[in-house]
Design a protein around this motif. Structure first.
Motif, PDB file in Angstrom:
ATOM      1  N   LYS A   1       0.807  -1.211   0.000  1.00 54.38           N
ATOM      2  CA  LYS A   1       0.000   0.000   0.000  1.00 54.38           C
ATOM      3  C   LYS A   1       0.844   1.266   0.000  1.00 54.38           C
ATOM      4  O   LYS A   1       1.920   1.326   0.587  1.00 54.38           O
ATOM      5  CB  LYS A   1      -0.965   0.016   1.189  1.00 54.38           C
ATOM      6  N   GLU A   2       0.307   2.250  -0.660  1.00 59.64           N
ATOM      7  CA  GLU A   2       0.874   3.593  -0.755  1.00 59.64           C
ATOM      8  C   GLU A   2       2.176   3.651  -1.541  1.00 59.64           C
ATOM      9  O   GLU A   2       2.807   4.698  -1.624  1.00 59.64           O
ATOM     10  CB  GLU A   2       1.058   4.207   0.643  1.00 59.64           C
ATOM     11  N   SER A   3       2.600   2.528  -2.108  1.00 65.19           N
ATOM     12  CA  SER A   3       3.752   2.590  -3.006  1.00 65.19           C
ATOM     13  C   SER A   3       3.279   3.156  -4.337  1.00 65.19           C
ATOM     14  O   SER A   3       2.112   3.031  -4.713  1.00 65.19           O
ATOM     15  CB  SER A   3       4.338   1.191  -3.217  1.00 65.19           C
ATOM     16  N   SER A   4       4.167   3.786  -5.069  1.00 65.55           N
ATOM     17  CA  SER A   4       3.786   4.391  -6.351  1.00 65.55           C
ATOM     18  C   SER A   4       3.312   3.320  -7.325  1.00 65.55           C
ATOM     19  O   SER A   4       2.395   3.568  -8.125  1.00 65.55           O
ATOM     20  CB  SER A   4       4.983   5.152  -6.937  1.00 65.55           C
ATOM     21  N   GLU A   5       3.872   2.105  -7.235  1.00 61.51           N
ATOM     22  CA  GLU A   5       3.464   1.032  -8.133  1.00 61.51           C
ATOM     23  C   GLU A   5       2.029   0.599  -7.848  1.00 61.51           C
ATOM     24  O   GLU A   5       1.236   0.398  -8.773  1.00 61.51           O
ATOM     25  CB  GLU A   5       4.398  -0.174  -7.976  1.00 61.51           C
ATOM     26  N   TYR A   6       1.683   0.479  -6.565  1.00 62.51           N
ATOM     27  CA  TYR A   6       0.326   0.030  -6.236  1.00 62.51           C
ATOM     28  C   TYR A   6      -0.709   1.108  -6.556  1.00 62.51           C
ATOM     29  O   TYR A   6      -1.832   0.795  -6.966  1.00 62.51           O
ATOM     30  CB  TYR A   6       0.222  -0.367  -4.761  1.00 62.51           C
ATOM     31  N   LEU A   7      -0.343   2.351  -6.376  1.00 64.01           N
ATOM     32  CA  LEU A   7      -1.288   3.430  -6.681  1.00 64.01           C
ATOM     33  C   LEU A   7      -1.621   3.486  -8.172  1.00 64.01           C
ATOM     34  O   LEU A   7      -2.673   3.995  -8.549  1.00 64.01           O
ATOM     35  CB  LEU A   7      -0.721   4.772  -6.209  1.00 64.01           C
TER      36      LEU A   7
ATOM     37  N   LYS B   1      -6.968   1.103  -2.203  1.00 64.54           N
ATOM     38  CA  LYS B   1      -7.841   0.207  -1.455  1.00 64.54           C
ATOM     39  C   LYS B   1      -7.600  -1.233  -1.896  1.00 64.54           C
ATOM     40  O   LYS B   1      -6.807  -1.510  -2.777  1.00 64.54           O
ATOM     41  CB  LYS B   1      -9.304   0.602  -1.657  1.00 64.54           C
ATOM     42  N   ILE B   2      -8.320  -2.139  -1.252  1.00 65.35           N
ATOM     43  CA  ILE B   2      -8.234  -3.556  -1.610  1.00 65.35           C
ATOM     44  C   ILE B   2      -9.638  -4.092  -1.840  1.00 65.35           C
ATOM     45  O   ILE B   2     -10.615  -3.534  -1.309  1.00 65.35           O
ATOM     46  CB  ILE B   2      -7.532  -4.376  -0.503  1.00 65.35           C
ATOM     47  N   PRO B   3      -9.709  -5.174  -2.648  1.00 61.34           N
ATOM     48  CA  PRO B   3      -8.627  -5.900  -3.300  1.00 61.34           C
ATOM     49  C   PRO B   3      -8.298  -5.322  -4.671  1.00 61.34           C
ATOM     50  O   PRO B   3      -9.061  -4.533  -5.222  1.00 61.34           O
ATOM     51  CB  PRO B   3      -9.197  -7.313  -3.451  1.00 61.34           C
ATOM     52  N   SER B   4      -7.166  -5.752  -5.215  1.00 60.36           N
ATOM     53  CA  SER B   4      -6.778  -5.414  -6.586  1.00 60.36           C
ATOM     54  C   SER B   4      -6.220  -6.657  -7.257  1.00 60.36           C
ATOM     55  O   SER B   4      -5.581  -7.485  -6.602  1.00 60.36           O
ATOM     56  CB  SER B   4      -5.729  -4.304  -6.604  1.00 60.36           C
ATOM     57  N   PHE B   5      -6.478  -6.766  -8.561  1.00 60.20           N
ATOM     58  CA  PHE B   5      -5.995  -7.922  -9.323  1.00 60.20           C
ATOM     59  C   PHE B   5      -5.133  -7.440 -10.481  1.00 60.20           C
ATOM     60  O   PHE B   5      -5.501  -6.511 -11.194  1.00 60.20           O
ATOM     61  CB  PHE B   5      -7.173  -8.738  -9.854  1.00 60.20           C
ATOM     62  N   GLU B   6      -3.971  -8.081 -10.619  1.00 54.17           N
ATOM     63  CA  GLU B   6      -3.088  -7.831 -11.754  1.00 54.17           C
ATOM     64  C   GLU B   6      -2.855  -9.149 -12.481  1.00 54.17           C
ATOM     65  O   GLU B   6      -2.198 -10.046 -11.948  1.00 54.17           O
ATOM     66  CB  GLU B   6      -1.747  -7.261 -11.291  1.00 54.17           C
ATOM     67  N   GLY B   7      -3.419  -9.276 -13.669  1.00 55.83           N
ATOM     68  CA  GLY B   7      -3.258 -10.508 -14.412  1.00 55.83           C
ATOM     69  C   GLY B   7      -1.866 -10.639 -15.003  1.00 55.83           C
ATOM     70  O   GLY B   7      -1.186  -9.637 -15.256  1.00 55.83           O
ATOM     71  N   SER B   8      -1.442 -11.887 -15.244  1.00 52.10           N
ATOM     72  CA  SER B   8      -0.129 -12.106 -15.848  1.00 52.10           C
ATOM     73  C   SER B   8      -0.080 -11.568 -17.272  1.00 52.10           C
ATOM     74  O   SER B   8       0.994 -11.322 -17.820  1.00 52.10           O
ATOM     75  CB  SER B   8       0.187 -13.604 -15.855  1.00 52.10           C
TER      76      SER B   8
END
Length: 414
Positions: free
Chosen positions: A38-44, A51-58
Motif C-alpha cells: 500500500k501507498e507505493s507508487s506502483e500500487y497506486l 484500497k483492496i482488493p486489486s488484481f493484476e493478471g499475468s
C-alpha cells in the motif's frame, strides 16, 4: 503458469470467495500482502484509491473492486455453475453479492471495528451500525427460510461471496444466543463453509463464547483499610529467624505523579465518558465542565522529525509504539495523536491532558519521548480550547503554517 496477483489482507472478507474460486478453478493466484504494497507508487497505479482488493493478471489486465474480481476469476472456468444457468440467475447472483458488499459489510464493520480499536469509538454510531447489520442479516434470514441457497437450487458465487462477507459477523456477533435468532442464516452459513471447495482454502471461524462488547476502563475502587490486628508477642526463636533473613528487595519506586493530592476529576470517569458518548455533543462539554486547571494541564504534542515521515500507516504505527511505551503513566494521562496529510507529506500532532503542571514526569517514561515537543496550552483561550476539541474529535483538517492537511489516521491513549 501464474494467473495473476491478488493484493489484499489475510482473511479479508471481500477476498475470501476470490481465493476459494481461484483454487477450485486450479488457478495459480499469487497473494500479495497489502501492508507491504500500500501507498507505493506502483500500487497506486493499479488502484488509485489505495484500497483492496486489486488484481493484476499475468497478461497485464488490471481489475479492482471485489465483486468484479470474483466474477472474473469464476468465469475462467467455462463449465462453471457458480454463475447460474440463466440471465436471471446471473442477475440475482450479482444482486446478492451487491447486497452483501454494500449493506451487510459496512454495517458489520461500523459495529465491530471501533470496539476492537481499529476506529474511534462512538457509542451511538456503534449501536446504529449494529442495528443496520441485524436488519440486513434479517433480510437474508427471511430469504433463506424458503430457499436452501441464495440463488436457485445449488450453490453459486452469491453464496460463497456472501459467506465471506459475513465472516466478521460470525467471528464477533454470532454466539450461541444470536445464532438461535437467525436459524436459517446459520444453517445456510454452516452448509456453505463446510463445502470442500470452501474448506480447501478459507480459514475456519471459531464461534465466539459471547457477542463482542465494548469494555470501558475500569473504575478504581477505593481500597478498604484493614482494622489493625491485635499485636501478638512473637516467639523468640521466630524473631531470631526473622533477624537472620536476608534483606528484602527495595520496593518499586512510585510514579512521580502519585504524590499529588487526589483530584476532583477522576480521569477514568472522563475516559469512560469519551468512550461511550458522542464526542462533540456530550463528552467534550462534560470534560470542560469538570476540568480543573489547578489539578490538570493541557499540552500540544508535536513530532520533531516530520520531514522524515513517509507512508501514513507507518507513521500511525510510530504513534502506536510511543503510546505503548507510555504505559507506566496511563493512570495520569489521556490524549489523542493523529497523522495529518498523505504519503511523504504528513505531520504528527496531538493533544493531551495530564495530571499536574509539568509534562516531563508524565512523558519521560517512554524512551523516545524526546522525539516529541510538548507545548503547554491555556484552557482560558478559546483557540487552545478549540484545538483540544478538534484533536479529540478527528473530524476536521489541520492548518499549519498556512498549509492544510487532511486527517489520515489517529490513536487514542486512554
Amino acid at each position: 503458469m501464474s494467473f495473476g496477483k491478488l493484493t489484499s489482507l489475510p482473511d479479508n472478507p471481500r477476498t475470501t470467495a476470490i481465493k476459494v474460486v481461484a483454487k477450485a478453478n486450479k488457478l495459480d493466484l499469487e497473494e500479495v500482502d497489502y501492508n507491504k504494497a500500500k501507498e507505493s507508487s506502483e500500487y497506486l497505479k493499479v488502484n488509485p484509491l489505495n484500497k483492496i482488493p486489486s488484481f493484476e493478471g499475468s497478461d497485464g489486465y488490471i481489475l479492482t473492486e471485489a465483486m468484479a474480481i470474483a466474477i472474473y476469476v469464476t468465469s475462467q472456468n467455462e463449465k462453471t455453475t457458480l454463475l447460474g444457468k440463466t440471465k436471471q440467475d446471473y442477475a440475482s447472483i450479482v444482486r446478492w453479492m451487491s447486497f452483501a458488499n454494500t449493506e451487510v459489510l459496512p454495517a458489520v464493520g461500523g459495529w465491530f471495528r471501533p470496539i476492537v480499536g481499529r476506529d474511534p469509538y462512538n457509542k451511538k454510531n456503534v449501536e446504529d451500525s449494529l442495528a443496520k447489520a441485524v436488519k440486513s442479516m434479517d433480510v437474508l434470514e427471511k430469504h433463506l427460510l424458503i430457499n436452501t441457497f441464495l440463488v436457485g437450487e445449488r450453490m453459486t458465487l452469491a453464496d460463497l461471496f456472501t459467506a465471506g462477507i459475513l465472516g466478521r459477523a460470525f467471528q464477533y456477533y454470532f454466539d450461541a444466543k444470536n445464532k438461535k435468532a437467525f436459524p436459517n442464516l446459520t444453517r445456510w452459513h454452516d452448509t456453505i463453509t463446510n463445502q470442500d471447495v470452501w474448506t480447501a482454502s478459507a480459514t475456519k471461524i471459531e464461534e465466539p463464547s459471547e457477542q463482542l462488547k465494548n469494555i470501558a476502563p475500569k473504575k478504581d475502587e477505593p481500597k478498604k483499610e484493614k482494622a489493625p490486628a491485635a499485636k501478638k508477642e512473637q516467639p523468640k526463636a521466630a524473631a531470631k529467624e526473622e533477624e537472620e533473613e536476608e534483606d528484602k528487595p527495595a520496593p518499586k519506586p512510585k510514579h512521580p505523579l502519585e504524590s499529588l493530592p487526589k483530584p476532583t476529576l477522576i480521569l477514568d470517569d472522563w475516559k469512560r465518558k469519551y468512550s461511550n458518548e458522542e464526542t462533540r455533543e456530550v463528552a467534550l462539554p462534560w470534560f470542560w465542565e469538570n476540568f480543573n486547571a489547578e489539578e490538570y494541564s493541557l499540552w500540544t504534542v508535536d513530532y520533531k522529525y516530520n520531514d522524515e515521515l513517509t507512508m501514513t500507516f507507518m507513521t500511525s504505527n510510530l504513534i502506536g509504539g510511543f503510546f505503548t511505551r507510555l504505559e507506566a503513566s496511563r493512570k495520569y494521562i489521556f490524549g489523542c495523536c493523529s497523522v495529518y496529510g498523505e504519503t511523504n507529506n504528513s505531520i504528527v500532532k496531538g493533544a493531551f491532558v495530564i495530571r499536574g503542571q509539568d509534562s516531563t514526569p508524565a512523558f519521560d517514561v517512554a524512551p523516545d519521548w524526546e522525539s516529541y515537543e510538548f507545548t503547554k496550552l491555556d484552557p482560558s483561550k478559546p483557540e487552545d480550547k478549540e484545538f483540544v476539541n478538534d484533536q479529540w474529535s478527528w473530524d476536521k483538517p489541520l492548518t499549519v503554517n498556512g498549509k492544510t492537511y487532511d486527517w489520515a489516521d489517529g490513536k487514542v491513549f486512554k
